[in-house]
Design an enzyme around this catalytic site. Structure first.
Site, PDB file in Angstrom:
ATOM      1  N   ASN A 190       0.815  -1.215   0.000  1.00 38.57           N
ATOM      2  CA  ASN A 190       0.000   0.000   0.000  1.00 38.57           C
ATOM      3  C   ASN A 190       0.851   1.270   0.000  1.00 38.57           C
ATOM      4  O   ASN A 190       1.661   1.494   0.909  1.00 38.57           O
ATOM      5  CB  ASN A 190      -0.909  -0.025   1.243  1.00 38.57           C
ATOM      6  CG  ASN A 190      -2.014   1.000   1.184  1.00 38.57           C
ATOM      7  OD1 ASN A 190      -2.207   1.664   0.164  1.00 38.57           O
ATOM      8  ND2 ASN A 190      -2.753   1.127   2.281  1.00 38.57           N
ATOM      9  N   ARG A 200     -13.792  -6.337  15.490  1.00 40.15           N
ATOM     10  CA  ARG A 200     -12.870  -5.274  15.906  1.00 40.15           C
ATOM     11  C   ARG A 200     -13.663  -3.997  16.097  1.00 40.15           C
ATOM     12  O   ARG A 200     -14.483  -3.648  15.242  1.00 40.15           O
ATOM     13  CB  ARG A 200     -11.813  -5.084  14.807  1.00 40.15           C
ATOM     14  CG  ARG A 200     -10.732  -4.102  15.165  1.00 40.15           C
ATOM     15  CD  ARG A 200      -9.764  -3.898  14.009  1.00 40.15           C
ATOM     16  NE  ARG A 200     -10.133  -2.729  13.217  1.00 40.15           N
ATOM     17  CZ  ARG A 200      -9.317  -2.113  12.352  1.00 40.15           C
ATOM     18  NH1 ARG A 200      -8.089  -2.567  12.159  1.00 40.15           N
ATOM     19  NH2 ARG A 200      -9.714  -1.070  11.675  1.00 40.15           N
ATOM     20  N   TYR A 226      -7.875   6.755  13.321  1.00 37.93           N
ATOM     21  CA  TYR A 226      -7.596   5.516  12.610  1.00 37.93           C
ATOM     22  C   TYR A 226      -8.766   4.527  12.752  1.00 37.93           C
ATOM     23  O   TYR A 226      -9.300   4.326  13.836  1.00 37.93           O
ATOM     24  CB  TYR A 226      -6.325   4.819  13.133  1.00 37.93           C
ATOM     25  CG  TYR A 226      -6.269   3.414  12.610  1.00 37.93           C
ATOM     26  CD1 TYR A 226      -5.886   3.186  11.296  1.00 37.93           C
ATOM     27  CD2 TYR A 226      -6.718   2.334  13.368  1.00 37.93           C
ATOM     28  CE1 TYR A 226      -5.924   1.916  10.751  1.00 37.93           C
ATOM     29  CE2 TYR A 226      -6.762   1.055  12.835  1.00 37.93           C
ATOM     30  CZ  TYR A 226      -6.361   0.862  11.533  1.00 37.93           C
ATOM     31  OH  TYR A 226      -6.428  -0.393  10.986  1.00 37.93           O
ATOM     32  N   ASP A 235      -7.465  -2.240  17.528  1.00 35.29           N
ATOM     33  CA  ASP A 235      -6.182  -1.957  16.889  1.00 35.29           C
ATOM     34  C   ASP A 235      -5.687  -0.584  17.343  1.00 35.29           C
ATOM     35  O   ASP A 235      -6.299   0.441  17.022  1.00 35.29           O
ATOM     36  CB  ASP A 235      -6.377  -1.979  15.360  1.00 35.29           C
ATOM     37  CG  ASP A 235      -5.065  -1.896  14.601  1.00 35.29           C
ATOM     38  OD1 ASP A 235      -4.012  -1.699  15.243  1.00 35.29           O
ATOM     39  OD2 ASP A 235      -5.087  -2.034  13.361  1.00 35.29           O
ATOM     40  N   HIS A 237      -2.794   0.599  16.436  1.00 34.06           N
ATOM     41  CA  HIS A 237      -2.014   1.108  15.307  1.00 34.06           C
ATOM     42  C   HIS A 237      -0.708   1.747  15.752  1.00 34.06           C
ATOM     43  O   HIS A 237      -0.301   2.809  15.240  1.00 34.06           O
ATOM     44  CB  HIS A 237      -2.855   2.066  14.452  1.00 34.06           C
ATOM     45  CG  HIS A 237      -2.804   1.712  13.011  1.00 34.06           C
ATOM     46  ND1 HIS A 237      -2.213   2.494  12.077  1.00 34.06           N
ATOM     47  CD2 HIS A 237      -3.246   0.621  12.350  1.00 34.06           C
ATOM     48  CE1 HIS A 237      -2.292   1.921  10.888  1.00 34.06           C
ATOM     49  NE2 HIS A 237      -2.920   0.777  11.031  1.00 34.06           N
ATOM     50  N   GLU A 280      -4.310  -5.139  19.341  1.00 37.08           N
ATOM     51  CA  GLU A 280      -3.397  -5.224  18.197  1.00 37.08           C
ATOM     52  C   GLU A 280      -2.447  -4.035  18.159  1.00 37.08           C
ATOM     53  O   GLU A 280      -2.861  -2.892  18.407  1.00 37.08           O
ATOM     54  CB  GLU A 280      -4.242  -5.272  16.923  1.00 37.08           C
ATOM     55  CG  GLU A 280      -3.407  -5.293  15.667  1.00 37.08           C
ATOM     56  CD  GLU A 280      -4.257  -5.138  14.428  1.00 37.08           C
ATOM     57  OE1 GLU A 280      -5.473  -5.388  14.478  1.00 37.08           O
ATOM     58  OE2 GLU A 280      -3.688  -4.741  13.407  1.00 37.08           O
ATOM     59  N   GLU A 284       1.630  -7.075  11.295  1.00 32.51           N
ATOM     60  CA  GLU A 284       1.188  -6.778   9.925  1.00 32.51           C
ATOM     61  C   GLU A 284       2.248  -6.060   9.105  1.00 32.51           C
ATOM     62  O   GLU A 284       2.189  -6.103   7.882  1.00 32.51           O
ATOM     63  CB  GLU A 284      -0.136  -6.008   9.924  1.00 32.51           C
ATOM     64  CG  GLU A 284      -0.044  -4.597  10.442  1.00 32.51           C
ATOM     65  CD  GLU A 284      -1.400  -3.880  10.439  1.00 32.51           C
ATOM     66  OE1 GLU A 284      -2.390  -4.497  10.857  1.00 32.51           O
ATOM     67  OE2 GLU A 284      -1.438  -2.720  10.016  1.00 32.51           O
ATOM     68  N   ARG A 335       0.475 -11.543  13.234  1.00 36.49           N
ATOM     69  CA  ARG A 335      -0.449 -11.049  12.199  1.00 36.49           C
ATOM     70  C   ARG A 335       0.185 -10.845  10.823  1.00 36.49           C
ATOM     71  O   ARG A 335      -0.356 -10.167   9.966  1.00 36.49           O
ATOM     72  CB  ARG A 335      -1.070  -9.738  12.676  1.00 36.49           C
ATOM     73  CG  ARG A 335      -1.994  -9.987  13.846  1.00 36.49           C
ATOM     74  CD  ARG A 335      -2.888  -8.843  14.195  1.00 36.49           C
ATOM     75  NE  ARG A 335      -3.091  -7.844  13.187  1.00 36.49           N
ATOM     76  CZ  ARG A 335      -3.995  -7.939  12.196  1.00 36.49           C
ATOM     77  NH1 ARG A 335      -4.775  -8.976  12.120  1.00 36.49           N
ATOM     78  NH2 ARG A 335      -4.097  -6.962  11.318  1.00 36.49           N
ATOM     79  N   GLU A 367      -8.626 -11.573  10.134  1.00 34.90           N
ATOM     80  CA  GLU A 367      -9.254 -10.264   9.935  1.00 34.90           C
ATOM     81  C   GLU A 367     -10.004 -10.294   8.604  1.00 34.90           C
ATOM     82  O   GLU A 367      -9.481 -10.746   7.586  1.00 34.90           O
ATOM     83  CB  GLU A 367      -8.170  -9.182   9.895  1.00 34.90           C
ATOM     84  CG  GLU A 367      -8.715  -7.798   9.660  1.00 34.90           C
ATOM     85  CD  GLU A 367      -7.615  -6.739   9.605  1.00 34.90           C
ATOM     86  OE1 GLU A 367      -6.455  -7.080   9.309  1.00 34.90           O
ATOM     87  OE2 GLU A 367      -7.921  -5.566   9.868  1.00 34.90           O
ATOM     88  N   TRP A 372       1.476   6.563  12.298  1.00 38.60           N
ATOM     89  CA  TRP A 372       0.084   6.458  11.866  1.00 38.60           C
ATOM     90  C   TRP A 372      -0.408   5.044  12.111  1.00 38.60           C
ATOM     91  O   TRP A 372       0.213   4.066  11.870  1.00 38.60           O
ATOM     92  CB  TRP A 372      -0.108   6.786  10.379  1.00 38.60           C
ATOM     93  CG  TRP A 372      -1.571   6.658  10.078  1.00 38.60           C
ATOM     94  CD1 TRP A 372      -2.556   7.493  10.514  1.00 38.60           C
ATOM     95  CD2 TRP A 372      -2.231   5.626   9.343  1.00 38.60           C
ATOM     96  NE1 TRP A 372      -3.787   7.043  10.096  1.00 38.60           N
ATOM     97  CE2 TRP A 372      -3.609   5.889   9.382  1.00 38.60           C
ATOM     98  CE3 TRP A 372      -1.768   4.479   8.673  1.00 38.60           C
ATOM     99  CZ2 TRP A 372      -4.553   5.056   8.762  1.00 38.60           C
ATOM    100  CZ3 TRP A 372      -2.691   3.671   8.057  1.00 38.60           C
ATOM    101  CH2 TRP A 372      -4.075   3.964   8.102  1.00 38.60           C
TER     102      TRP A 372
HETATM  103  O1  KDG Z   1      -1.769  -0.422   4.582  1.00 44.54           O
HETATM  104  C1  KDG Z   1      -2.020  -0.260   5.938  1.00 44.54           C
HETATM  105  C2  KDG Z   1      -3.333  -0.892   6.351  1.00 44.54           C
HETATM  106  O2  KDG Z   1      -3.425  -2.191   5.848  1.00 44.54           O
HETATM  107  C3  KDG Z   1      -3.484  -0.917   7.843  1.00 44.54           C
HETATM  108  O3  KDG Z   1      -3.549   0.369   8.308  1.00 44.54           O
HETATM  109  C4  KDG Z   1      -4.713  -1.694   8.262  1.00 44.54           C
HETATM  110  O4  KDG Z   1      -3.946  -1.811  10.534  1.00 44.54           O
HETATM  111  C5  KDG Z   1      -4.624  -2.257   9.643  1.00 44.54           C
HETATM  112  C6  KDG Z   1      -5.410  -3.467   9.937  1.00 44.54           C
HETATM  113  O5  KDG Z   1      -5.256  -3.986  11.036  1.00 44.54           O
HETATM  114  O6  KDG Z   1      -6.174  -3.899   9.077  1.00 44.54           O
HETATM  115 MG    MG Z   2      -3.675  -3.249  12.133  1.00 43.49          MG
END
Ligand code: KDG
Ligand code: MG
Length: 407
Positions: free
Chosen positions: A37, A147, A159, A212, A214, A238, A264, A285, A341, A407
């Site tokens: 992404n 979630r 977010y 999440d 983040h 998460e 992730e 993840r 997810e 972010w």
């Molecule tokens: O590209 C970044 C997104 O995939 C991310 O922000 C999504 O944190 C995310 C999630 O848990 O799906």
């Molecule tokens: Mg995430």
């Protein structure tokens, strides 16, 4: 059998996707997802310039040797661009092997370990009430886990919330430069426990809940949040904190019993090794696309299983249906699978559906996959060509005083 031609497609049927197609001299082909992404063209260039020339003429059945060749042989190991490129090759080769064998990929991995794949949906809202109404709809649809993300009062564009966007599959079009969003850890910490308190009050404890963070908190702040959320018994919290320093998770772990999930943005097992061996996490993840493919994910799963850690692959809409299908094959096999997810299939999105078709379905909280050979995904090149790549960035976050944040 040998590899005759390899093509890369960068298309934007709502969001940008990088798709790899490996074609053999016998006409059988395999598909892989290489989407990263906001950095899609970097992976496409890596594939076109550095990977594809090395694939032509090789035996596509040599999945392991080709993986090692692209990983160890490149000298420049690891990193999201490299690993997304290798992942797409790996997925496509498993797809080919399955098609040649006449078997779905999960059969090649060792067969089914379960009847269906438990999935968690995303309930979002601008207020607690909106988020909990959405949670109720997921429960009505049979979801076993959801979630919860909610806009934080005073912080525009939190977010996980959609803002004025229609859905997850159309987020790209108006983001020519990174949007900037504000963040306040104290506003967040003062608000989020109330979301979960009300969720449990309204719906009880049968539904699995996930949140999440983040990566917005320091380890000790994450430990505070974990303690505040303990009464609401989350399935997991998460990305409570960045794990660039994996030691940080020991701090969180030492203070709270809340289960932790991360991975992730991990690309190899080395990003998770200390977290796994110190048993600082409960769910890993890492996705097949960003973790280098099915071949290394299988090893990560086995390694994690030795430490009672379960797999919960990233399932965001910025992974293509090819990755989601690969996850389904992996999840139905992995003995230590936890939860997937799941943001829906985007079935209502005509552009996406015209480009990809997949073998997945959802019923009563579980994802199911059919018995098509290989990964079971079809990719329509002519349709994909209609939807040109659009430059797009993830947002950037700043603290209220202007300091750049995660972010
Ligand atoms: O590209 C970044 C997104 O995939 C991310 O922000 C999504 O944190 C995310 C999630 O848990 O799906
Ligand atoms: Mg995430």
């Amino acid at each position: 059998m040998n590899i005759k031609e390899v093509k890369v497609f960068v298309s934007c049927p709502g969001r940008n996707f990088v798709t790899l197609k490996i074609i053999t001299d016998e006409g059988i082909y395999g598909l892989g997802d290489a989407t990263l992404n906001g950095r899609e063209k970097a992976v496409a260039a890596y594939l076109e310039e550095h990977v594809i020339p090395c694939l032509i003429g090789r035996d596509p059945h040599q999945i392991e040797d080709i993986w090692q060749y692209l990983y160890k042989g490149a000298y420049w190991r690891r990193g999201p661009v490299t690993m997304a490129a290798i992942a797409a090759v790996d997925m496509a080769l498993w797809d080919i092997k399955g098609k040649v064998a006449g078997l779905p990929v999960y059969q090649l991995l060792g067969g089914k370990s379960r009847a269906g794949i438990t999935a968690y949906g995303h309930a979002n809202g601008n207020t607690i009430e909106e988020t909990l109404d959405s949670l109720g709809q997921f429960i009505d649809q049979g979801y076993k886990a959801v979630r919860l993300q909610c806009a934080i009062p005073g912080l525009a564009g939190t977010y996980g919330t959609l803002g004025d966007k229609k859905d997850y599959f159309e987020l790209q079009s108006d983001r020519p430069l990174p949007p900037e969003q504000p963040w306040s850890t104290s506003k967040y910490l003062n608000f989020i426990p109330e979301l979960f308190r009300q969720a449990r009050q309204r719906y009880g404890y049968d539904i699995g809940l996930v949140h999440d963070v983040h990566s917005r908190l320091s380890p000790i702040e994450a430990a505070q949040l974990g303690k505040l959320l303990e009464p609401y018994k989350l399935m997991f919290l998460e990305d409570p904190s960045p794990a660039d320093n994996q030691e940080g998770y020991k701090t969180i772990r030492n203070h709270t019993t809340i289960p932790l999930a991360i991975g992730e943005i991990f690309n190899t097992v080395w990003d998770a090794k200390d977290l796994i061996t110190s048993q600082s996490i409960d769910y890993l993840r890492t996705s097949i696309t960003h973790g280098g493919g099915i071949t290394p994910l299988r090893r990560m799963a086995d390694f994690a299983a030795m430490y009672d850690i379960r797999m919960a692959p990233h399932g965001a809409p910025d992974l293509s249906p090819i990755c989601h299908a690969a996850h389904a094959h992996f999840n139905i096999w992995a003995p230590n699978f936890g939860v997937q997810e799941f943001i829906g299939f985007g079935n209502e999105n005509e552009k996406l559906n015209s480009v990809f078709s997949h073998p997945l379905s959802f019923k009563d909280g579980y994802i199911h996959l059919g018995d098509k050979p290989g990964l079971g995904v079809e990719f329509n090149e002519a349709e994909a060509a209609k939807y040109k790549y659009k430059r797009s960035y993830l947002p950037v976050t700043r603290l209220e005083d202007g300091t750049l944040w995660y972010w």
